[in-house]
Design an enzyme around this catalytic site. Sequence first.
Site, PDB file in Angstrom:
ATOM      1  N   GLU A 125     -49.806  -4.518 -40.431  1.00 37.62           N
ATOM      2  CA  GLU A 125     -48.405  -4.809 -40.816  1.00 37.62           C
ATOM      3  C   GLU A 125     -47.738  -5.687 -39.756  1.00 37.62           C
ATOM      4  O   GLU A 125     -47.054  -6.660 -40.071  1.00 37.62           O
ATOM      5  CB  GLU A 125     -47.618  -3.496 -40.970  1.00 37.62           C
ATOM      6  CG  GLU A 125     -46.153  -3.767 -41.313  1.00 37.62           C
ATOM      7  CD  GLU A 125     -45.294  -2.503 -41.265  1.00 37.62           C
ATOM      8  OE1 GLU A 125     -45.705  -1.484 -41.838  1.00 37.62           O
ATOM      9  OE2 GLU A 125     -44.208  -2.557 -40.654  1.00 37.62           O
ATOM     10  N   ASN A 232     -49.435   5.962 -39.812  1.00 37.06           N
ATOM     11  CA  ASN A 232     -48.403   6.972 -40.088  1.00 37.06           C
ATOM     12  C   ASN A 232     -48.975   8.381 -39.974  1.00 37.06           C
ATOM     13  O   ASN A 232     -48.288   9.304 -39.566  1.00 37.06           O
ATOM     14  CB  ASN A 232     -47.708   6.693 -41.428  1.00 37.06           C
ATOM     15  CG  ASN A 232     -48.502   7.132 -42.626  1.00 37.06           C
ATOM     16  OD1 ASN A 232     -48.413   8.269 -43.052  1.00 37.06           O
ATOM     17  ND2 ASN A 232     -49.301   6.237 -43.186  1.00 37.06           N
TER      18      ASN A 232
END
Length: 288
Positions: A125, A232
């Site tokens: 990302e 995450n």
Amino acid sequence: MEVILGKSAGFCYGVRRAVEGAKEELKKSKGKTIFCLGEIVHNKQVVDNLKNQGMEFIGNIKEAKERAIIRAHGVEKNVYKLAKKMKINIKDFTCPNVLKIHKIADEYRKKGYYIFLIGSKNHPENIGTLSFCGDNVSVIEEKQDVETAIEELYKSNIKKLLVILQTTYSVEKFKEIEHLLKEEFKKNNDRKIKLVIKNTICYATELRQKETEDIAKKVDYMIIIGGKNSSNTKKLYEIGNKYCENCVCIESPKELDLNLINTFSKVGVMAGASTPQEVIEEVVNLIK
Ligand code: SF4
């Protein structure tokens, strides 16, 4: 034994959109290979399942032919240009939250801002986001990196600073970094740095981290389920580990130590944003 399963465990909106979209593309492809640039999401079971249905995962857009899909984490700016040049039909499943960060970075770069990107340097990302930031950018992975980033900013002589974050960054760590930055610019007021902070941690991440903390405080054993390479999931494990003495992170139900679990009376279960529902259910059923 009581089992507390987090309400926010499993696929978030962005992951669901990308995985369902990829499946839809496979259905429409009538046997033709669909290329996916990078892992669609950071979860082995999801990737293997799509591979079995005929999806090919590639590392570079140059390896694609005719049609390619873009993962939830997004890609670098030049991938779109290259795909256009190669006449590759792109289906973009970049999460809208990530696209929003690209837009902010691009807008502030054009306005002449220096950018601090908080997140891990090697995460796909951020590799994508960095391509929208231009040359005046520093990455802050942990609070120890703040000092170097500030030195780089001062060296550049730019007086305007934008702070953005990886969507899955830890809320707690961000607060510490934000405090350090504000203190620094208060102390060095004469440098007249205009600071703009855009908290781009996504709502799904914030909710999941908060719920992990709440559950971990209540249980004697905490299980975090998610891909070994999922950022995450790692953050959830850090939180679980902080608030519960016995916290484990597993990718598959096979890794559960049922004999050990049997010695606890309250077990908490949380899962990362790219963990499929079937895996979560299997874990909960096995414990029960
Ligand atoms: S974690 Fe947030 S930013 Fe990432 S895919 Fe899910 S909703 Fe989008």
